[in-house]
Design a protein around this motif. Structure first.
Motif, PDB file in Angstrom:
ATOM      1  N   ALA A  61       8.460 -16.435 -10.670  1.00  0.00           N
ATOM      2  CA  ALA A  61       8.859 -14.657 -10.841  1.00  0.00           C
ATOM      3  C   ALA A  61       7.622 -13.982 -11.023  1.00  0.00           C
ATOM      4  O   ALA A  61       7.378 -13.366 -10.526  1.00  0.00           O
ATOM      5  N   ILE A  62       7.056 -14.700 -12.268  1.00  0.00           N
ATOM      6  CA  ILE A  62       5.898 -13.872 -12.622  1.00  0.00           C
ATOM      7  C   ILE A  62       4.464 -13.845 -11.741  1.00  0.00           C
ATOM      8  O   ILE A  62       4.203 -12.199 -11.548  1.00  0.00           O
ATOM      9  N   VAL A  63       4.437 -14.457 -10.840  1.00  0.00           N
ATOM     10  CA  VAL A  63       3.488 -14.256 -10.329  1.00  0.00           C
ATOM     11  C   VAL A  63       3.297 -13.399  -8.978  1.00  0.00           C
ATOM     12  O   VAL A  63       3.234 -13.076  -7.729  1.00  0.00           O
ATOM     13  N   TYR A  64       4.912 -13.912  -8.134  1.00  0.00           N
ATOM     14  CA  TYR A  64       5.492 -13.407  -7.114  1.00  0.00           C
ATOM     15  C   TYR A  64       6.058 -11.775  -7.738  1.00  0.00           C
ATOM     16  O   TYR A  64       5.044 -10.904  -6.828  1.00  0.00           O
ATOM     17  N   GLY A  65       6.027 -11.223  -8.689  1.00  0.00           N
ATOM     18  CA  GLY A  65       6.156 -10.097  -8.894  1.00  0.00           C
ATOM     19  C   GLY A  65       4.956  -9.353  -9.419  1.00  0.00           C
ATOM     20  O   GLY A  65       4.988  -8.012  -8.573  1.00  0.00           O
ATOM     21  N   LEU A  66       3.952  -9.579  -9.988  1.00  0.00           N
ATOM     22  CA  LEU A  66       2.036  -9.353 -10.038  1.00  0.00           C
ATOM     23  C   LEU A  66       1.717  -8.903  -8.227  1.00  0.00           C
ATOM     24  O   LEU A  66       1.115  -8.079  -8.392  1.00  0.00           O
ATOM     25  N   ASP A  67       1.752 -10.222  -7.706  1.00  0.00           N
ATOM     26  CA  ASP A  67       1.719  -9.729  -6.171  1.00  0.00           C
ATOM     27  C   ASP A  67       2.459  -8.678  -5.428  1.00  0.00           C
ATOM     28  O   ASP A  67       1.494  -8.315  -4.573  1.00  0.00           O
ATOM     29  N   ALA A  68       3.498  -8.967  -5.987  1.00  0.00           N
ATOM     30  CA  ALA A  68       3.932  -8.200  -4.692  1.00  0.00           C
ATOM     31  C   ALA A  68       3.331  -6.077  -5.401  1.00  0.00           C
ATOM     32  O   ALA A  68       3.525  -5.513  -5.147  1.00  0.00           O
ATOM     33  N   ALA A  69       3.589  -6.575  -6.450  1.00  0.00           N
ATOM     34  CA  ALA A  69       3.073  -4.828  -6.944  1.00  0.00           C
ATOM     35  C   ALA A  69       1.284  -4.627  -6.859  1.00  0.00           C
ATOM     36  O   ALA A  69       0.980  -3.319  -6.404  1.00  0.00           O
ATOM     37  N   TRP A  72       1.437  -3.863  -3.386  1.00  0.00           N
ATOM     38  CA  TRP A  72       2.290  -2.249  -2.777  1.00  0.00           C
ATOM     39  C   TRP A  72       0.673  -1.693  -3.366  1.00  0.00           C
ATOM     40  O   TRP A  72       0.436  -0.369  -2.591  1.00  0.00           O
ATOM     41  N   ALA A  73       0.180  -1.343  -4.792  1.00  0.00           N
ATOM     42  CA  ALA A  73      -0.538  -1.030  -4.800  1.00  0.00           C
ATOM     43  C   ALA A  73      -1.636  -0.626  -4.208  1.00  0.00           C
ATOM     44  O   ALA A  73      -2.498   0.398  -3.560  1.00  0.00           O
ATOM     45  N   VAL A  74      -2.517  -1.679  -3.683  1.00  0.00           N
ATOM     46  CA  VAL A  74      -3.312  -1.605  -2.318  1.00  0.00           C
ATOM     47  C   VAL A  74      -2.807  -1.407  -0.981  1.00  0.00           C
ATOM     48  O   VAL A  74      -3.836   0.332  -0.704  1.00  0.00           O
ATOM     49  N   VAL A  77      -3.158   2.809  -2.218  1.00  0.00           N
ATOM     50  CA  VAL A  77      -4.494   3.232  -2.365  1.00  0.00           C
ATOM     51  C   VAL A  77      -5.417   3.449  -1.468  1.00  0.00           C
ATOM     52  O   VAL A  77      -5.833   4.126  -0.816  1.00  0.00           O
ATOM     53  N   PHE A  78      -5.096   2.408  -0.023  1.00  0.00           N
ATOM     54  CA  PHE A  78      -5.662   1.701   1.081  1.00  0.00           C
ATOM     55  C   PHE A  78      -5.197   2.663   2.020  1.00  0.00           C
ATOM     56  O   PHE A  78      -5.820   2.360   3.334  1.00  0.00           O
ATOM     57  N   GLY A  79      -4.072   2.801   2.099  1.00  0.00           N
ATOM     58  CA  GLY A  79      -3.371   3.341   3.076  1.00  0.00           C
ATOM     59  C   GLY A  79      -2.634   2.081   3.874  1.00  0.00           C
ATOM     60  O   GLY A  79      -3.417   0.984   4.131  1.00  0.00           O
ATOM     61  N   GLY A  80      -1.661   1.544   4.411  1.00  0.00           N
ATOM     62  CA  GLY A  80      -1.491   1.081   5.626  1.00  0.00           C
ATOM     63  C   GLY A  80      -0.175   1.207   6.527  1.00  0.00           C
ATOM     64  O   GLY A  80       0.643   2.374   6.424  1.00  0.00           O
ATOM     65  N   SER A  81       0.320   0.317   7.321  1.00  0.00           N
ATOM     66  CA  SER A  81       0.747   0.518   7.785  1.00  0.00           C
ATOM     67  C   SER A  81       2.234   0.112   7.838  1.00  0.00           C
ATOM     68  O   SER A  81       2.692  -0.002   7.069  1.00  0.00           O
TER      69      SER A  81
END
Length: 81
Positions: A61-69, A72-74, A77-81
């Motif tokens: 759960a911690i790794v999934y949460g960090l990956d999702a956060a 989302w941040a990337v 910052v860099f824009g995405g579709s």
């Protein structure tokens, strides 16, 4: 001052001949050591297994949460579709 012991077997003088252990002696030694092991009871085994599974789920759960956060941040910052 360090002593250089490279190439020597620990605890044996370098002039002593090495002897091989026969497979039968090795097997007897293994069985003897296994008799010394304190095996867990069924209750202990269930408890240990439950603790490990809960810990693994928390870590997932911690790794999934960090990956999702971070994902989302990337994208922010860099824009995405």
């Amino acid at each position: 001052m360090a002593i250089d012991t490279r190439g020597e077997t620990a605890g044996k003088p370098s002039g002593e001949k090495k002897t091989r252990t026969s497979p039968a002696l090795f097997y007897r030694q293994v069985v003897n050591e296994l008799h010394k092991v304190i095996w867990p009871t069924r209750k202990d085994l269930i408890t240990y297994t439950t603790v490990v599974l809960i810990f693994v789920l928390i870590m997932v759960a911690i790794v999934y949460g960090l990956d999702a956060a971070l994902g989302w941040a990337v994208l922010r910052v860099f824009g995405g579709s």
